[in-house]
Design an enzyme around this catalytic site. Structure first.
Site: not given
Length: 246
Positions: A12, A37, A63-64, A90, A145, A158, A162
């Site tokens: 990223g 990506s 695309d990871v 990242n 995060s 999300y 994280k």
């Protein structure tokens, strides 16, 4: 670890924190593989910015969340730079879902966020590990995060993803020791393009933070590079939030 003359890969890397850390790594003398990506133009611009200052950089699409694409990405980086010494995981995505709307946190949201935010970081670490072990030293930083610490954020999946990144960091630190250090940076609010059109909300938030400011991508990039350089630090979750979680 001295970053100079090392080869780094930043997932990223075309925008926001990824661009800032790519530029900072290059400034410190590393050759940088800038992964993207969808943000091809931004990644290519990051590469140009590095090259204009005399640095070495390439952009690599992958695309990871797809293990085969990750393997191909590392093969490309090795062909160009010989190895990968430093990895900054990242790349992340989110969906904006109210925390109390459990029905909206459907299978698709869970699967998509976990595939990129957690499995993607694992795939990249797995691909990097043999290269780093072969050279006898390596360093990985995963971008987490404060959502993973507080449980609150843009969506429940999300925040949980994280938290999983932080757990993955600790497990990888055990698994890859002693040759490879693995730590995580947990940023709070950062002034990236996510805030475009929400500047008033950002300013309002900053007034309530102990440091009365929002972190910049450059703040986080500087910290990431400092952690990559530390040979006595591994398995740590380092918060960078201007006091947001105090």
């Amino acid at each position: 670890m001295d970053i100079q003359h090392k080869a780094a890969l930043v997932t990223g890397g075309g925008t926001g924190i990824g661009r800032a850390v790519s530029l900072e790594l290059a400034k410190r003398g590393a050759a940088v593989a800038v992964n993207y990506s969808r943000s091809e133009a931004e990644a290519e611009e990051t590469v140009r910015m590095i090259q204009q200052t005399g640095g070495r950089a390439i952009a690599i699409k992958a695309d990871v969340s797809r293990a085969n694409e990750v393997e191909n990405m590392f093969e490309t980086a090795v062909r160009e730079f010989g190895t990968v010494d430093l990895l900054v995981n990242n790349a992340s995505i989110t969906r904006h879902i109210p925390l109390d709307d459990l029905e909206a946190a459907d299978d698709e949201a869970w699967d998509e966020l976990y595939a990129v935010n957690v499995k993607g970081m694992f795939y990249c670490a797995r691909a990097a590990a043999p290269l780093m072990k072969k050279s006898g030293r390596g360093a990985i930083v995963n971008v987490g995060s404060i959502a993973g610490l507080t449980g609150s954020g843009s969506s429940l999946p999300y925040a949980v993803s994280k938290a999983a990144v932080h757990g993955l960091t600790k497990s990888l630190a055990h698994a890859l020791a002693p040759d490879i250090t693995v730590s995580s940076i947990a940023p709070g609010a950062v002034a990236t393009r996510w805030w475009e059109g929400k500047e008033d909300k950002m300013k309002q938030l900053s007034r309530h933070l102990p440091l009365e400011r929002i972190a910049t991508p450059e703040d986080i990039a500087s910290l990431i590079c400092a952690v990559l350089e530390q040979e006595a630090v591994t398995g740590q979750i380092i918060t960078a939030d201007c006091g947001q979680t105090l």
